[in-house]
Design a protein around this motif. Structure first.
Motif: not given
Length: 533
Positions: A351-354, A359-360, A425-426, A444-445
């Motif tokens: 879900a973080q990648e989605e 946001y990108v 990710y944060e 990328k994170p």
């Protein structure tokens, strides 16, 4: 006042009490570097601790009633204040209300320093209780109030439905805060009450279900005329530079929004921000907001996994709604600020990648990250127990306001690999608002995986602060000015120098602020409000 900022619920109860004839004072804590919400720096907080000042204020005022509106994070601090106040003035009646006491009223009332607990809304209950205290004590149960008899028996008033006519309530008492914050820098108000959703992590999850029997509508709206009346008076009294509507979903009633914003632009015309929800943001609303002077819109996204969102979080918007809302806000330059959560129980890490993809494509003005907290009374606590993420002992401590997690921390994410992933990710999310489009797409994170968790936390914090100041985010600017004022006030007071109050009044307002004498022989309780809604 433990959160160091204005709380609308306290201001409204003050206005109601004053309308009934009571003298209301505020014992305020600036809570520098320990506000239990945004900023906690344990190495600095003890130096600026003003707890003794709060106690001194209460001792000098000698109130008949001491009222607290407590959150889970502030509850223990308030219990300590109440205990010391009782030692200084054994006759003072202590009332606890707000979100935390409404979730666990029996535990709060079990404390020896607490005489009364208000459960749910206090607009009717609080003045009824004050009237009963003035007459020597309640003669019968009071709706939404619980109290103890001298023999220890608990009297439980029925849980009444929600007040339906918000226009019957007075405007928020802003004078209560004028010596502590600059009201003109950030004028707070609300045009409605309640939220149409019951997210498992939010207090609305249980608060909306408190009434017994007929509850009435939970989402209620002030009339356009009532709202404008408040803002006209505020504009006359204060030099307002920015305004925020703190409604859970300001745009919930499209017809009301259109009418209100039409008049707001013509009569008030002050830059503002508000909160919305993906399903209550469309092109019409975005255009009206922009035309009326809206500069920012805050929207909760939390997670971008649709199935998880619906089944576990009880949020029913789809990713398409989020994308459409972000697109129209960007089109009309509404500078969206989004809320994103880490550590939701059972959320797939994908879900973080989605969320990153969203946001990108539609970079927000700010991505405000929150680490999941378990709040008493919410469905999320029951989920955490069922999944083995928390124990009953931890729930009991949480209900007592002990070991409450700070929203910016990650103690409940025990898997080191998952916590490290969230931290990367944060960092990326905090940088997105200032990254050029080509770098947003390429970075990328995983580029931050080499960093220790502690370094990721530090970078996230400083990136959020520096990006906010660089972009002149009114949240950051106002917060910084507030801190600078109270830090200066702290040191100057030690040198015997008194700073003027932070709120600047317009000339006409200054002429009308001379203290009014109470009629001879008048006797009404004095109420010191300490707390947050």
């Amino acid at each position: 006042m433990t959160l160091g900022w204005e709380q609308l619920g306290v201001g409204l109860l003050s206005a109601i009490a004053k309308r009934q004839g009571h003298d209301v004072q505020l014992a305020f804590s600036h809570s520098l570097f320990n506000d239990r919400y945004n900023l906690s720096i344990p190495s600095l907080a003890p130096f600026f601790d003003d707890r003794n000042d709060v106690i001194d204020k209460i001792e000098k005022q000698r109130p008949d009633v001491l009222a607290f509106s407590a959150l889970t994070g502030t509850y223990q601090w308030m219990l300590g204040i109440a205990r010391d106040a009782k030692l200084l003035n054994p006759g003072v009646k202590v009332v606890f209300g707000g979100v935390h006491p409404s979730a666990v009223p029996e535990r709060v009332l079990a404390q020896p320093q607490v005489d009364y607990v208000c459960v749910g809304e206090g607009d009717v209950a609080f003045p009824a209780l004050l009237r009963a205290i003035e007459e020597g004590g309640p003669a019968a149960p009071i709706p939404n109030i619980r109290y103890k008899l001298p023999n220890g028996e608990v009297i439980r008033g029925p849980q009444a439905g929600f007040i339906q006519d918000l226009d019957a309530l007075p405007a928020f008492d802003k004078t209560l805060w004028e010596d502590h914050i600059n009201i003109g820098d950030w004028y707070l108000t609300m045009a409605s009450r309640g939220c149409p959703y019951r997210c498992t992590f939010c207090f609305n999850n249980f608060f909306a279900r408190l009434p017994e029997g007929k509850s009435g509508k939970y989402v209620r709206q002030r009339s356009v005329g009532h709202m404008l009346q408040e803002l006209r008076a505020a504009k006359k009294r204060y030099k307002i530079r920015f305004l925020e509507f703190e409604d859970d979903v300001f745009t919930v009633d499209k017809k009301w929004v259109r009418e209100f914003l039409y008049h707001y632009k013509r009569e008030i015309d002050i830059p503002f921000q508000c909160l919305t929800h993906p399903k209550y943001m469309d092109e019409d609303i975005a255009r009206w907001l922009s035309d009326a002077g809206c500069r920012h819109v805050q929207m909760g996204i939390q997670t971008m996994d649709d199935e998880f969102k619906q089944q576990s979080v009880k949020r029913y918007e789809k990713s398409d709604h989020v994308y459409q809302a972000m697109e129209v806000m960007r089109k009309y330059r509404l500078n969206p600020k989004v809320d994103h959560m880490f550590g939701l129980p059972g959320e797939p890490v994908e879900a973080q990648e989605e969320a990153r993809k969203l946001y990108v494509l539609h970079p927000p003005f700010r991505i405000q990250t929150f680490w999941t907290n378990f709040l008493p009374g919410t469905q999320l606590v029951r989920q955490g127990l069922a999944m083995g993420l928390i124990t009953q002992e931890e729930v009991d401590r949480l209900n007592d306001g002990i070991d409450f997690d700070f929203y910016r921390e990650s103690a409940k994410v025990s898997d080191p690999a998952k916590r490290k992933l969230y931290k990367t990710y944060e960092v990326f999310f905090k940088l997105i608002p200032v990254l050029p489009a080509w770098l947003r797409r390429r970075l990328k994170p995983k580029s931050f995986q080499w960093m220790p968790v502690a370094l990721c936390s530090s970078i996230s914090f400083f990136a959020d602060v520096l990006v906010g100041l660089a972009l002149r985010n009114p949240d950051h600017i106002t917060y910084a000015k507030h801190y600078l004022y109270h830090i200066s006030r702290f040191f100057l007071q030690k040198a015997g120098i008194r700073l003027p109050a932070p709120t600047k009044l317009n000339a006409a307002a200054r002429e009308n602020t001379a203290p009014k004498e109470r009629p001879a022989g008048a006797s009404v309780p004095s109420d010191v409000l300490v707390g947050s809604p």
